[in-house]
Design a protein around this motif. Sequence first.
Motif, PDB file in Angstrom:
ATOM      1  N   GLY A  85       0.826  -1.204   0.000  1.00 17.31           N
ATOM      2  CA  GLY A  85       0.000   0.000   0.000  1.00 17.31           C
ATOM      3  C   GLY A  85       0.854   1.244   0.000  1.00 17.31           C
ATOM      4  O   GLY A  85       2.036   1.191   0.321  1.00 17.31           O
ATOM      5  N   PRO A  86       0.237   2.361  -0.370  1.00 15.50           N
ATOM      6  CA  PRO A  86       1.007   3.592  -0.452  1.00 15.50           C
ATOM      7  C   PRO A  86       1.350   4.147   0.921  1.00 15.50           C
ATOM      8  O   PRO A  86       0.749   3.775   1.929  1.00 15.50           O
ATOM      9  CB  PRO A  86       0.080   4.540  -1.217  1.00 15.50           C
ATOM     10  CG  PRO A  86      -1.285   3.995  -1.026  1.00 15.50           C
ATOM     11  CD  PRO A  86      -1.156   2.537  -0.774  1.00 15.50           C
ATOM     12  N   VAL A  87       2.319   5.052   0.945  1.00 11.14           N
ATOM     13  CA  VAL A  87       2.774   5.670   2.182  1.00 11.14           C
ATOM     14  C   VAL A  87       2.045   6.996   2.366  1.00 11.14           C
ATOM     15  O   VAL A  87       2.001   7.804   1.452  1.00 11.14           O
ATOM     16  CB  VAL A  87       4.295   5.906   2.099  1.00 11.14           C
ATOM     17  CG1 VAL A  87       4.785   6.674   3.310  1.00 11.14           C
ATOM     18  CG2 VAL A  87       5.022   4.572   1.972  1.00 11.14           C
ATOM     19  N   ALA A 133      -3.373   9.686  -5.000  1.00 10.49           N
ATOM     20  CA  ALA A 133      -2.697   8.771  -4.076  1.00 10.49           C
ATOM     21  C   ALA A 133      -1.852   9.709  -3.220  1.00 10.49           C
ATOM     22  O   ALA A 133      -1.568  10.824  -3.651  1.00 10.49           O
ATOM     23  CB  ALA A 133      -1.828   7.773  -4.831  1.00 10.49           C
ATOM     24  N   PRO A 134      -1.477   9.294  -2.014  1.00 13.10           N
ATOM     25  CA  PRO A 134      -0.772  10.241  -1.141  1.00 13.10           C
ATOM     26  C   PRO A 134       0.420  10.886  -1.851  1.00 13.10           C
ATOM     27  O   PRO A 134       1.324  10.191  -2.311  1.00 13.10           O
ATOM     28  CB  PRO A 134      -0.325   9.369   0.027  1.00 13.10           C
ATOM     29  CG  PRO A 134      -1.322   8.250   0.054  1.00 13.10           C
ATOM     30  CD  PRO A 134      -1.691   7.996  -1.378  1.00 13.10           C
ATOM     31  N   GLY A 135       0.365  12.190  -1.994  1.00 12.25           N
ATOM     32  CA  GLY A 135       1.481  12.927  -2.592  1.00 12.25           C
ATOM     33  C   GLY A 135       1.528  12.890  -4.102  1.00 12.25           C
ATOM     34  O   GLY A 135       2.412  13.489  -4.695  1.00 12.25           O
ATOM     35  N   VAL A 136       0.581  12.190  -4.737  1.00  9.16           N
ATOM     36  CA  VAL A 136       0.588  12.118  -6.203  1.00  9.16           C
ATOM     37  C   VAL A 136      -0.556  12.972  -6.733  1.00  9.16           C
ATOM     38  O   VAL A 136      -1.724  12.706  -6.440  1.00  9.16           O
ATOM     39  CB  VAL A 136       0.434  10.666  -6.704  1.00  9.16           C
ATOM     40  CG1 VAL A 136       0.431  10.625  -8.229  1.00  9.16           C
ATOM     41  CG2 VAL A 136       1.543   9.795  -6.145  1.00  9.16           C
ATOM     42  N   PHE A 137      -0.209  14.000  -7.514  1.00 11.62           N
ATOM     43  CA  PHE A 137      -1.198  14.954  -8.002  1.00 11.62           C
ATOM     44  C   PHE A 137      -1.415  14.762  -9.492  1.00 11.62           C
ATOM     45  O   PHE A 137      -0.466  14.549 -10.238  1.00 11.62           O
ATOM     46  CB  PHE A 137      -0.751  16.384  -7.681  1.00 11.62           C
ATOM     47  CG  PHE A 137      -0.712  16.640  -6.207  1.00 11.62           C
ATOM     48  CD1 PHE A 137      -1.822  17.120  -5.545  1.00 11.62           C
ATOM     49  CD2 PHE A 137       0.434  16.352  -5.466  1.00 11.62           C
ATOM     50  CE1 PHE A 137      -1.805  17.327  -4.176  1.00 11.62           C
ATOM     51  CE2 PHE A 137       0.464  16.556  -4.101  1.00 11.62           C
ATOM     52  CZ  PHE A 137      -0.663  17.047  -3.456  1.00 11.62           C
ATOM     53  N   THR A 168      -1.011   8.599 -14.790  1.00  9.90           N
ATOM     54  CA  THR A 168      -0.306   9.808 -14.338  1.00  9.90           C
ATOM     55  C   THR A 168       0.865  10.176 -15.232  1.00  9.90           C
ATOM     56  O   THR A 168       1.307  11.312 -15.218  1.00  9.90           O
ATOM     57  CB  THR A 168       0.220   9.631 -12.905  1.00  9.90           C
ATOM     58  OG1 THR A 168       1.209   8.584 -12.902  1.00  9.90           O
ATOM     59  CG2 THR A 168      -0.905   9.276 -11.957  1.00  9.90           C
ATOM     60  N   GLU A 199      -1.604   4.200 -13.650  1.00  7.79           N
ATOM     61  CA  GLU A 199      -0.684   4.018 -12.524  1.00  7.79           C
ATOM     62  C   GLU A 199      -1.463   3.857 -11.223  1.00  7.79           C
ATOM     63  O   GLU A 199      -0.950   3.311 -10.258  1.00  7.79           O
ATOM     64  CB  GLU A 199       0.256   5.221 -12.391  1.00  7.79           C
ATOM     65  CG  GLU A 199       1.497   5.150 -13.250  1.00  7.79           C
ATOM     66  CD  GLU A 199       1.200   5.238 -14.729  1.00  7.79           C
ATOM     67  OE1 GLU A 199       0.344   6.051 -15.109  1.00  7.79           O
ATOM     68  OE2 GLU A 199       1.793   4.481 -15.495  1.00  7.79           O
ATOM     69  N   VAL A 200      -2.674   4.407 -11.194  1.00  4.11           N
ATOM     70  CA  VAL A 200      -3.475   4.371  -9.970  1.00  4.11           C
ATOM     71  C   VAL A 200      -4.863   3.839 -10.319  1.00  4.11           C
ATOM     72  O   VAL A 200      -5.463   4.259 -11.311  1.00  4.11           O
ATOM     73  CB  VAL A 200      -3.588   5.794  -9.367  1.00  4.11           C
ATOM     74  CG1 VAL A 200      -4.610   5.818  -8.245  1.00  4.11           C
ATOM     75  CG2 VAL A 200      -2.234   6.283  -8.877  1.00  4.11           C
ATOM     76  N   LEU A 238      -2.714  -1.767  -6.998  1.00  5.16           N
ATOM     77  CA  LEU A 238      -2.428  -0.390  -7.401  1.00  5.16           C
ATOM     78  C   LEU A 238      -3.512   0.560  -6.877  1.00  5.16           C
ATOM     79  O   LEU A 238      -3.657   1.654  -7.390  1.00  5.16           O
ATOM     80  CB  LEU A 238      -2.288  -0.295  -8.922  1.00  5.16           C
ATOM     81  CG  LEU A 238      -0.966  -0.849  -9.476  1.00  5.16           C
ATOM     82  CD1 LEU A 238      -0.971  -0.879 -11.001  1.00  5.16           C
ATOM     83  CD2 LEU A 238       0.234  -0.043  -8.998  1.00  5.16           C
ATOM     84  N   ALA A 284       6.760  10.533  -4.341  1.00  5.08           N
ATOM     85  CA  ALA A 284       5.502  10.391  -3.599  1.00  5.08           C
ATOM     86  C   ALA A 284       5.241   8.935  -3.219  1.00  5.08           C
ATOM     87  O   ALA A 284       4.866   8.649  -2.094  1.00  5.08           O
ATOM     88  CB  ALA A 284       4.346  10.931  -4.423  1.00  5.08           C
ATOM     89  N   GLN A 285       5.398   8.018  -4.180  1.00  7.46           N
ATOM     90  CA  GLN A 285       5.075   6.621  -3.908  1.00  7.46           C
ATOM     91  C   GLN A 285       6.067   5.715  -4.606  1.00  7.46           C
ATOM     92  O   GLN A 285       6.743   6.122  -5.548  1.00  7.46           O
ATOM     93  CB  GLN A 285       3.652   6.291  -4.394  1.00  7.46           C
ATOM     94  CG  GLN A 285       2.538   7.044  -3.691  1.00  7.46           C
ATOM     95  CD  GLN A 285       2.446   6.751  -2.209  1.00  7.46           C
ATOM     96  OE1 GLN A 285       2.894   5.701  -1.718  1.00  7.46           O
ATOM     97  NE2 GLN A 285       1.879   7.670  -1.451  1.00  7.46           N
ATOM     98  N   TYR A 310       1.546  -0.894  -4.918  1.00  5.84           N
ATOM     99  CA  TYR A 310       2.081   0.166  -4.049  1.00  5.84           C
ATOM    100  C   TYR A 310       2.717  -0.484  -2.840  1.00  5.84           C
ATOM    101  O   TYR A 310       2.182  -1.431  -2.271  1.00  5.84           O
ATOM    102  CB  TYR A 310       0.976   1.134  -3.631  1.00  5.84           C
ATOM    103  CG  TYR A 310       0.610   2.056  -4.751  1.00  5.84           C
ATOM    104  CD1 TYR A 310       1.453   3.106  -5.093  1.00  5.84           C
ATOM    105  CD2 TYR A 310      -0.541   1.855  -5.498  1.00  5.84           C
ATOM    106  CE1 TYR A 310       1.154   3.940  -6.144  1.00  5.84           C
ATOM    107  CE2 TYR A 310      -0.850   2.685  -6.557  1.00  5.84           C
ATOM    108  CZ  TYR A 310       0.007   3.724  -6.873  1.00  5.84           C
ATOM    109  OH  TYR A 310      -0.283   4.543  -7.925  1.00  5.84           O
ATOM    110  N   SER A 329       5.454  13.431  -7.327  1.00  5.40           N
ATOM    111  CA  SER A 329       4.214  14.125  -6.976  1.00  5.40           C
ATOM    112  C   SER A 329       3.409  14.505  -8.211  1.00  5.40           C
ATOM    113  O   SER A 329       2.207  14.709  -8.119  1.00  5.40           O
ATOM    114  CB  SER A 329       4.525  15.372  -6.145  1.00  5.40           C
ATOM    115  OG  SER A 329       5.413  16.194  -6.863  1.00  5.40           O
ATOM    116  N   GLY A 336       3.116  12.520 -10.753  1.00  5.30           N
ATOM    117  CA  GLY A 336       2.675  11.281 -11.385  1.00  5.30           C
ATOM    118  C   GLY A 336       3.653  10.753 -12.417  1.00  5.30           C
ATOM    119  O   GLY A 336       3.388   9.741 -13.057  1.00  5.30           O
TER     120      GLY A 336
END
Lengths: 350, 132, 402
Positions: free
Chosen positions: A49-51, A108-112, A231, A238-239, A335, C80-81, C88, C126, C128
């Motif tokens: 899982g993501p952080v 996702a955390p930190g991914v914009f 992304t 990716e997500v 993912l 970020a990930q 993940y 961040s 992507g």
Amino acid sequence: MIPFSRRSWLRLAGLGTAAGAGLLSARSLAGQAKSGAYDAIHHAAHAMGPVGRVSTDLFDPSGFLRAWNFSNLAPDKRSRFYRETPRPDGTLLREYEIIAVDREIEIAPGVFFPAWTFNGQVPGPTLRATEGDRVKVTFLNQGSHPHTIHFHGWHPPEMDGSLPEHQVMPGGRFVYEFDAEPFGMHLYHCHAVPLKRHIHKGLYGVFIVDPKGEPRPAADELIMVMNGFDTNFDADNEVYAVNTVAHHFMHDPIRVQVGSLVRMYVVNLTEFDLINSLHLHGMFFDVYRTGTSRQSTETTDTIMLCQGERAVLETRFRYPGRFMFHAHQSEFAELGWMGLFEATGARRDT
Amino acid sequence: MKGSIVRIVLIGVAALGAAALPRGAVIVPAGDPAPREIRIVVKDMTFYVDGQDMPNPMLRVKAGERIRLVLRNEDAGMTHDFAVASWKVGTRALMDKGEEDALVFRVPYQRGTTPYHCTPHSEMMRGTIQVE
Amino acid sequence: MTPETPAARESPARLWLAALLPLLLLAGLLVVMLKTMPSDALRSDGAPPVERLSIQRAVLTADGIVLSVLNDGPDAVTIAQVVVDDAYWSFSTEGGSVLRHLGRTRLVIPYPWVEGEAHVVKILTSTGTTFEHEIPVALRTPEPDARHLLAFTLIGLYVGVIPVALGLLWYPLASRLGRTGLDVLLAVTIGLLLFLLIDAAHEGIEKAGALPGSFQGVALFVAGAAGAYLTLEWVGAWLRQRRAGARAAGSPGAILALLVAVGIGLHNFGEGLAIGAAFALGEAALGTLLILGFTLHNTTEGLAIVAPIARERPSVATLARLGLIGGVPTIAGAWLGGLVYSPVAAVLFLGLGAGAIAQVVVQISRQMAGGRPVAERFATAPVMVGLFAGFAVMYGTGMLVG
């Protein structure tokens, strides 16, 4: 990676082995590496899982579950986007204001992700009407590209939002008006070209039409949009998620009551992947494909949906506790398309 | 030789000076009283005067008055600005939540109303300035 | 016209001013540019940053995977990930997750990797953007210790010292050859060295291409090669001059042999680096037969060293010294590569090796030509056969290892 030519590393390998024949054994190095290599990480399954967490200030996937017709807004703000007026025949005129805007959203955390949105959120706001109601949607394009709204459902061709002449230019407006039918679980999305991009950038939402006359039995109703985000723009996601934010419901489970009827409105709006699916642990559900019939067509624990396909699922939880749900495509699940239900109440054996 | 060095210094200083001019600045003569400050906040794709509830409010200013307009963006992930097209003034585009920009200008002497707007969202984020 | 130069009339202070003025103005300009950022005018508002991450190393430990990451781009990058094999995965950083230009960090990922299988680690920034690193064969990365120093020493002995020493044993044969036989032998040497030159240039340029752009790998390689070439040229001239002063008749063969040994030594140092690094990076798989190929392949390097001195009577000590110069750098290279691997250093040393070999090829050709045009001297059947044979031997033995 540092690209050693095959030659150099094979070379080394040979040498290592040869060296092993002499004073020290290269094999013993390898052997030593093998023993105990996994003791620690085998217990690290929870590390999947993501952080971190995504801020829910802007968009809360849990709030999205149970909101339609802008019911998440305070009355004064809600009236700006949604108004209902009774009509002589007992149906309602439902007026909506939908605005296309560009917005960077956290998926996702930190991914914009530089999304194109309806009303600043992905998925767009859920519209819900009763069969026979008049739906009037004022669409304002404040985005940077031409957009449309294409509704699934009965409507005349000029309300289809799909042909070149239907495109609403940036700064432009269009009013979509039609009668809500048939009853069922539908969707709306932008139909400007290139279609794939306009959809995967986030221009989609849920459109529910309830049957007129006798309503569906009262239930805890949940809107679940299966979506994905590319992304890095390589035509691959990716997500993956339900309601946009990867793994959100792992941290914030969907809370339900044991024994109560739970109704899930599920739609697949994933781009690039042909199909998506929903699998619910520890129970089965009744399936109403497209929600257009009051008769369930099947009972299962895994349902597969093509792009744009949707279904209404009904079940009752028997046991209290946590139940996982996720895409049965393991890749999508890991993912981000994975979550939990948390049922409370006394156990009910049926 | 001496003359050429002096010339080089002058050219260099002039070049630096030109490069150092802040972008988009409005040059205000010294000695004026401090400008009146108006604080505008953008939230949910709407302009508000900071601390007030009126969406896209009418702004009242006096002819010839100096205004310092501070815009703060409270919409995460969305780009907003504040522009008055007829006066050819505007803040820079604010991309981040909490970001601010200040705009100092002198209100023209012509009385009446003129529109203000947000450049990317001009159809929903717009209002009127009344010059009294 | 006055005979005086303008500078002679100026006072020193004025000269200093003239020299420093452009620099002072430049410093001022830089300050202004940093303050006003004129490049922002070219970038529209909201333009995404230029992101470039270079994943320099993946270390597989009992606790998972450790990635060393370098920001090779102009803008700051926020990691970020982390996605491992399309999932993940949690991670922690040693050095933070926000990297400025040339900033470094290490990502510690507790992933249960599987020995012998391939894994793909992907970093999501961040914005992507993704950066991928493939681990082709997962093996636990050895940690450098005394045992590894010993292993690297052995590796160096096998790949460098012993094969070169074996090649030197051809000296008695070489010394009995006639004029034509010696020419053929030298031609074989040139063939061998040309192969090594191509090999070094290929590996060097390939590695240079894989370096993060900021390190300008190709320029580094070419500079290394040119530097080594010119240095050896200068050393050769200096040695000849010294000998000419000491004795009436110099020994061009001995100088040449020394230069060949130095060139091969530099080349072997580069090879040692690559070997040590591959070992340290865990990119080694086991294959027992390959050592034979290496011994064959590198034995010919010893032959290259003895050919120029076939007509002379070197002492055993001289031969041994030449052998050590040619072979021992492999050990040093393996240590350096295995303990503190740097791809930048590898490119530089491969460049040095290539330059050194090129110089040696030129030197031997000059000696063989003896004042006549090189092409004319080479255009004889025995020399051509020798050249081809040397190249073919290297090519053939090279096939055994790759």
